[in-house]
Write an enzyme that holds these catalytic residues in place. Sequence first.
Site, PDB file in Angstrom:
ATOM      1  CG  ASP A   1      -1.953   1.184   1.161  1.00 23.88           C
ATOM      2  OD1 ASP A   1      -2.427   1.526   0.062  1.00 23.88           O
ATOM      3  OD2 ASP A   1      -2.223   1.763   2.228  1.00 23.88           O
TER       4      ASP A   1
ATOM      5  CG  ASN B   1      -5.559  11.296   3.370  1.00 25.90           C
ATOM      6  OD1 ASN B   1      -4.879  12.258   3.736  1.00 25.90           O
ATOM      7  ND2 ASN B   1      -6.864  11.282   3.451  1.00 25.90           N
TER       8      ASN B   1
HETATM    9  C1  0GY Z   1      -5.492   2.504  -0.402  1.00 24.33           C
HETATM   10  C2  0GY Z   1      -6.324   3.179   0.557  1.00 24.33           C
HETATM   11  C3  0GY Z   1      -6.733   4.463   0.549  1.00 24.33           C
HETATM   12  C4  0GY Z   1      -6.614   5.387  -0.496  1.00 24.33           C
HETATM   13  C5  0GY Z   1      -6.703   5.143  -1.778  1.00 24.33           C
HETATM   14  O1  0GY Z   1      -6.983   5.734  -3.959  1.00 24.33           O
HETATM   15  C6  0GY Z   1      -6.767   6.145  -2.836  1.00 24.33           C
HETATM   16  O2  0GY Z   1      -6.607   7.315  -2.553  1.00 24.33           O
HETATM   17  O3  0GY Z   1      -6.782   3.911  -2.203  1.00 24.33           O
HETATM   18  C7  0GY Z   1      -7.408   4.925   1.754  1.00 24.33           C
HETATM   19  O4  0GY Z   1      -7.384   6.140   2.013  1.00 24.33           O
HETATM   20  O5  0GY Z   1      -7.957   4.108   2.519  1.00 24.33           O
HETATM   21  O6  0GY Z   1      -5.720   1.361  -0.686  1.00 24.33           O
HETATM   22  O7  0GY Z   1      -4.559   3.041  -0.944  1.00 24.33           O
END
Ligand code: 0GY
Length: 296
Positions: free
Chosen positions: A248, A253
């Site tokens: 990840d 964030n």
């Molecule tokens: C992840 C989780 C998050 C964010 C995103 O696309 C994204 O911004 O996936 C999250 O904030 O839970 O899997 O990267």
Amino acid sequence: MSTDVDGRIRSWAEAPSQPRFVPPPGAIDAHCHVFGPAALFPFSAKAKYLPEDAGPDMLFALRDRLGFDRNVIVQASCHGTDNAATLDAIMRSEGKARGVAVVDPAIADAELDRLHQGGIRGIRFNFLKRLVDDAPKDKFLDVAQRLPAGWHVVVYFEADILEELRPFLDAISVPLVIDHMGRPDVSQGPDGADMRAFRRLLDSRDDIWFKATCPDRLDPAGPPWDDFAAAVAPLVADYPDRALWGTDWPHPNMQDAIPDDGALVDMIPRIAPTPELQRKLLIDNPERLYWPDITG
Ligand code: 0GY
């Protein structure tokens, strides 16, 4: 949290530890992202967070440091439906990355083909309200019927909407990959309500995969993420051919408790204790989805 002068967030550890676990040769980090660089690939006007640059050079340096061979780069919400940064990173990987795009459901078939040529093998539907303004199920179903051969759909949702999403998920005829197991409450344990509901989903068909990822997001008790290990190891044991793993990175964030990527890698033997499970989790399973040209 660390923010630079523009208020952009740095959500990753500066100097991750060297993991003790050594991934098998050919291992794939099947959930990671790139951010920018923003000067070349600006963030979406609808982005819910603005990260510091975390481009392909940084991703590939981390890959090598952690002992991985390949990446699956998932388009992050901060880049909206412009997949240029993801495609650029795949192109720079020299065959060692493939990707998952986020598209406007009205995307032309020719553009889907262009994404395929650029190494994309699936699209992501994101249902997290804190990340996206809307998630139009009818349009998502539409585009899911027009995907190039061999593609799948990645779905990101939280456990409390799983039942509500079931008719939508059931209507998608290509394979599904569920991000972070649909974010169960791991403190409920392996037999808790969230895990039981997720198992019912997995049992409903044999082409639903899951990412055994993100102890940092799912286990509020924090490292060493014992609740995550206790809840997830039985899932990997019971569905060994459907589990994927990823860092990840750069942890979109994450503003508190930024995880140490080395410690994340050291979770692998706790959720997949045998060499056979590790080979499935890190090589065989992601290859079937992202490099079927190798596995046949
Ligand atoms: C992840 C989780 C998050 C964010 C995103 O696309 C994204 O911004 O996936 C999250 O904030 O839970 O899997 O990267």
